[in-house]
Design a protein around this motif. Sequence first.
Motif, mmCIF file in Angstrom:
data_model
loop_
_atom_site.group_PDB
_atom_site.id
_atom_site.type_symbol
_atom_site.label_atom_id
_atom_site.label_comp_id
_atom_site.label_asym_id
_atom_site.label_seq_id
_atom_site.Cartn_x
_atom_site.Cartn_y
_atom_site.Cartn_z
ATOM 1 N N ARG A 97 0.832 -1.213 0.000
ATOM 2 C CA ARG A 97 0.000 0.000 0.000
ATOM 3 C C ARG A 97 0.864 1.260 0.000
ATOM 4 N N LEU A 98 1.886 1.287 0.860
ATOM 5 C CA LEU A 98 2.750 2.467 0.952
ATOM 6 C C LEU A 98 3.593 2.652 -0.312
ATOM 7 N N ALA A 99 4.072 1.560 -0.886
ATOM 8 C CA ALA A 99 4.864 1.644 -2.118
ATOM 9 C C ALA A 99 4.031 2.209 -3.260
ATOM 10 N N SER A 100 2.746 1.883 -3.277
ATOM 11 C CA SER A 100 1.875 2.404 -4.345
ATOM 12 C C SER A 100 1.693 3.917 -4.242
ATOM 13 N N HIS A 101 2.036 4.490 -3.090
ATOM 14 C CA HIS A 101 1.960 5.946 -2.907
ATOM 15 C C HIS A 101 3.332 6.611 -3.023
#
Length: 93
Positions: free
Chosen positions: A8-12
């Motif tokens: 989730r964080l990598a996608s941001h």
Amino acid sequence: MGEMVASRLASHGFTIAIDEPYQHYQFAGRADLLAWDLDRRALLHVENRTRFPNLQDAIGSYNAKRAYLPGVLAERLGLRTGFNSVTNVVAGL
């Protein structure tokens, strides 16, 4: 649990490190998940816990990571003045 948060964080756009080792004098350990943004100089540290067999040990380890991990990582990344924002979280499942 860590892989879900990391995804989730990598996608941001955050840089992610899972099971990241650190050492500060006699304190050494591993951070379950780190996410940072160098442009904003922001760091998120997530400790995943599925049980707390020894609460005092868990809190002591967490406190050492809160105290030393941001400085160690900032030095490793070349941030001379450290992070502007540091968030530490214990995620219990």
